[in-house]
Design a protein around this motif. Sequence first.
Motif, PDB file in Angstrom:
ATOM      1  N   SER A  26     -12.599   1.536   1.020  1.00 56.54           N
ATOM      2  CA  SER A  26     -12.583   0.555  -0.060  1.00 56.54           C
ATOM      3  C   SER A  26     -13.969   0.703  -0.912  1.00 56.54           C
ATOM      4  O   SER A  26     -13.796   0.236  -1.990  1.00 56.54           O
ATOM      5  CB  SER A  26     -12.743  -0.870   0.646  1.00 56.54           C
TER       6      SER A  26
ATOM      7  N   GLN B  65      -9.855  -5.075  -2.096  1.00 55.06           N
ATOM      8  CA  GLN B  65      -9.195  -6.467  -1.865  1.00 55.06           C
ATOM      9  C   GLN B  65      -9.217  -7.167  -3.165  1.00 55.06           C
ATOM     10  O   GLN B  65     -10.102  -6.964  -4.071  1.00 55.06           O
ATOM     11  CB  GLN B  65     -10.036  -7.399  -0.759  1.00 55.06           C
TER      12      GLN B  65
ATOM     13  N   SER C  77      -7.161   2.332  -2.756  1.00 56.96           N
ATOM     14  CA  SER C  77      -8.196   2.834  -1.457  1.00 56.96           C
ATOM     15  C   SER C  77      -9.009   4.149  -2.281  1.00 56.96           C
ATOM     16  O   SER C  77      -8.248   4.918  -3.073  1.00 56.96           O
ATOM     17  CB  SER C  77      -7.819   3.194  -0.329  1.00 56.96           C
TER      18      SER C  77
ATOM     19  N   TRP D  91      -8.896  -0.878   2.366  1.00 60.26           N
ATOM     20  CA  TRP D  91      -8.192  -1.445   1.072  1.00 60.26           C
ATOM     21  C   TRP D  91      -9.042  -2.258   0.317  1.00 60.26           C
ATOM     22  O   TRP D  91      -9.803  -3.209   0.579  1.00 60.26           O
ATOM     23  CB  TRP D  91      -7.007  -2.216   1.460  1.00 60.26           C
TER      24      TRP D  91
ATOM     25  N   GLN E 156      -5.113  -4.772  10.968  1.00 64.62           N
ATOM     26  CA  GLN E 156      -4.939  -5.221   9.813  1.00 64.62           C
ATOM     27  C   GLN E 156      -6.343  -5.573   9.263  1.00 64.62           C
ATOM     28  O   GLN E 156      -6.830  -5.327   8.247  1.00 64.62           O
ATOM     29  CB  GLN E 156      -4.020  -5.963   9.406  1.00 64.62           C
ATOM     30  N   LYS E 157      -7.049  -6.420   9.927  1.00 64.37           N
ATOM     31  CA  LYS E 157      -8.342  -7.051   9.526  1.00 64.37           C
ATOM     32  C   LYS E 157      -9.249  -5.794   9.205  1.00 64.37           C
ATOM     33  O   LYS E 157      -9.986  -5.889   8.195  1.00 64.37           O
ATOM     34  CB  LYS E 157      -8.771  -7.784  10.515  1.00 64.37           C
TER      35      LYS E 157
ATOM     36  N   SER F 110     -12.272  -8.899  -5.542  1.00 64.84           N
ATOM     37  CA  SER F 110     -13.671  -7.943  -5.371  1.00 64.84           C
ATOM     38  C   SER F 110     -14.129  -7.595  -6.620  1.00 64.84           C
ATOM     39  O   SER F 110     -13.424  -7.996  -7.850  1.00 64.84           O
ATOM     40  CB  SER F 110     -13.320  -6.644  -4.603  1.00 64.84           C
TER      41      SER F 110
ATOM     42  N   ASN G 293      -8.317  -4.035   6.201  1.00 62.80           N
ATOM     43  CA  ASN G 293      -8.679  -4.603   4.854  1.00 62.80           C
ATOM     44  C   ASN G 293     -10.142  -4.569   4.553  1.00 62.80           C
ATOM     45  O   ASN G 293     -10.495  -4.504   3.407  1.00 62.80           O
ATOM     46  CB  ASN G 293      -8.187  -6.048   5.008  1.00 62.80           C
ATOM     47  N   GLU G 294     -11.242  -4.732   5.627  1.00 64.50           N
ATOM     48  CA  GLU G 294     -12.760  -4.478   5.224  1.00 64.50           C
ATOM     49  C   GLU G 294     -12.926  -3.291   4.930  1.00 64.50           C
ATOM     50  O   GLU G 294     -13.842  -2.862   4.245  1.00 64.50           O
ATOM     51  CB  GLU G 294     -13.135  -4.988   6.731  1.00 64.50           C
TER      52      GLU G 294
ATOM     53  N   ASN H  75      -5.475  -3.435  -3.321  1.00 59.45           N
ATOM     54  CA  ASN H  75      -4.419  -2.688  -2.369  1.00 59.45           C
ATOM     55  C   ASN H  75      -4.469  -1.238  -2.615  1.00 59.45           C
ATOM     56  O   ASN H  75      -3.537  -0.545  -1.973  1.00 59.45           O
ATOM     57  CB  ASN H  75      -2.995  -3.344  -2.395  1.00 59.45           C
TER      58      ASN H  75
ATOM     59  N   HIS I  99       0.787  -1.099   0.095  1.00 63.41           N
ATOM     60  CA  HIS I  99       0.005   0.014  -0.040  1.00 63.41           C
ATOM     61  C   HIS I  99       0.793   1.246  -0.085  1.00 63.41           C
ATOM     62  O   HIS I  99       2.077   1.164   0.469  1.00 63.41           O
ATOM     63  CB  HIS I  99      -0.843  -0.090   1.160  1.00 63.41           C
TER      64      HIS I  99
END
Length: 439
Positions: free
Chosen positions: A380, A262, A275, A260, A252-253, A265, A256-257, A273, A66
């Motif tokens: 995201s 994913q 945004s 970022w 981080q989780k 997607s 990611n949700e 990666n 990122h």
Amino acid sequence: MKDSDPTNAPVSVDRRRVLLGLGAAGAAIAGASLSGNALAAPAPAQVTEAPKSEKTQDHNEFHGVHQSGIVNPRPTAGMMVSFDVLAQDREDLERMFRTLNERISFLMTGGAVPQVDPKLPPLDSGILGPVVTPDNLTITVSVGDSLFDERFGLEHVKPKRLQRMVGFPNDALEADCCHGDLSIQFCSNAPDSNIHALRDIVKNLPDLLLVRWKQEGTVPAQAPLKPGQPPESARNFLGFRDGSANPDSNDQKAMNELVWVQPGSDEPAWAANGSYQAVRIIRNFVERWDRTPLQEQEAIFGRVKATGAPMDGKAETDVPDYKKDPEGKITKLDAHIRLANPRTPESQRNLILRRPFNYSNGVNKNGQLDMGLLFICYQSDLEKGFITVQTRLNGEPLEEYLKPVGGGYFFTLPGVVDSQDFIGRSLLAAASALKTKTA
């Protein structure tokens, strides 16, 4: 006087040594005052002496999955600059991205500036001296909806939710400070480091980039926290903490949700990666706000001004319990924090990562202070994130004290993973692959 008189007793060996030592120390101090050596008090600082900082060598990694400048803690100084891209074709566009990559890598790392023949323009503005210090600099590159027009053949690889920012009911958007083909966010420990980086990029890309608008901002520093004291958000120019209940950028989780895009997607594969970036220049009517009673200010925000705590809490980190207040007797139903985040299972998908800065642009023609918030957030999904949150805020009481005047929506490109990569490579590669496939 008798020999038995204790005041006339012989001086012991140990006492003699102590006295000799004191005499030698006194002589050394006296000598120091005369010779001006290291024991002398330092001379008072001169009025034009540069301020001192131990942070000028702080630096962030340029390479990574990122881009930096998103989940990093905000430093003191921020700046958002929007550009029109002057490239004529895809080849020019690649040259622009490769040059940006080269300059950003150097500026974030720092180093000596090569010297040239004095008859030629210097390679650097020189405002940081002959050796560029990284000063905690991050430079974050994003692209706007207008870059995906017919000029470069990028139409079919545009991020799915990237769009041109349209005005909300309370907006008074000024064309001169909206939109752009490209945005660059600069953040560092000092405004001059951001200005230095901007001038470097402008100098090296005169035929490919033209500044469209620029907004600088700052974050007020706070005293170090006491042991056991929870972290506190910085205050905006309305005096309230700005950043309360922000998602944990170290989780981080959660990033990611929420932040970022994913892999796998429904976005184009190249965008993984990256945004979505939403930028808003929001003017605050501070004179009117400063004449508003405190209890009304707190009711409008839904927080205690002094502490940042929700109306039913004691600390900024306390979570308001709206289930126990269904009629809004404690936290009004139209309070800013309640509308922005109703704290329902459904609204969890609308969380955004805020990264704002305060700005002050001088005085308007009517004599009012031109200041407010350089609002920047990442998510995201632009539609589930900022657009949904702002739609819920339409008509809120806080609108009486602010007026959005500029900004735009952008897509922050994926990071540069190694020295063989460059910023924007995955975007250009996707466009080229699509062209080859359809040829």
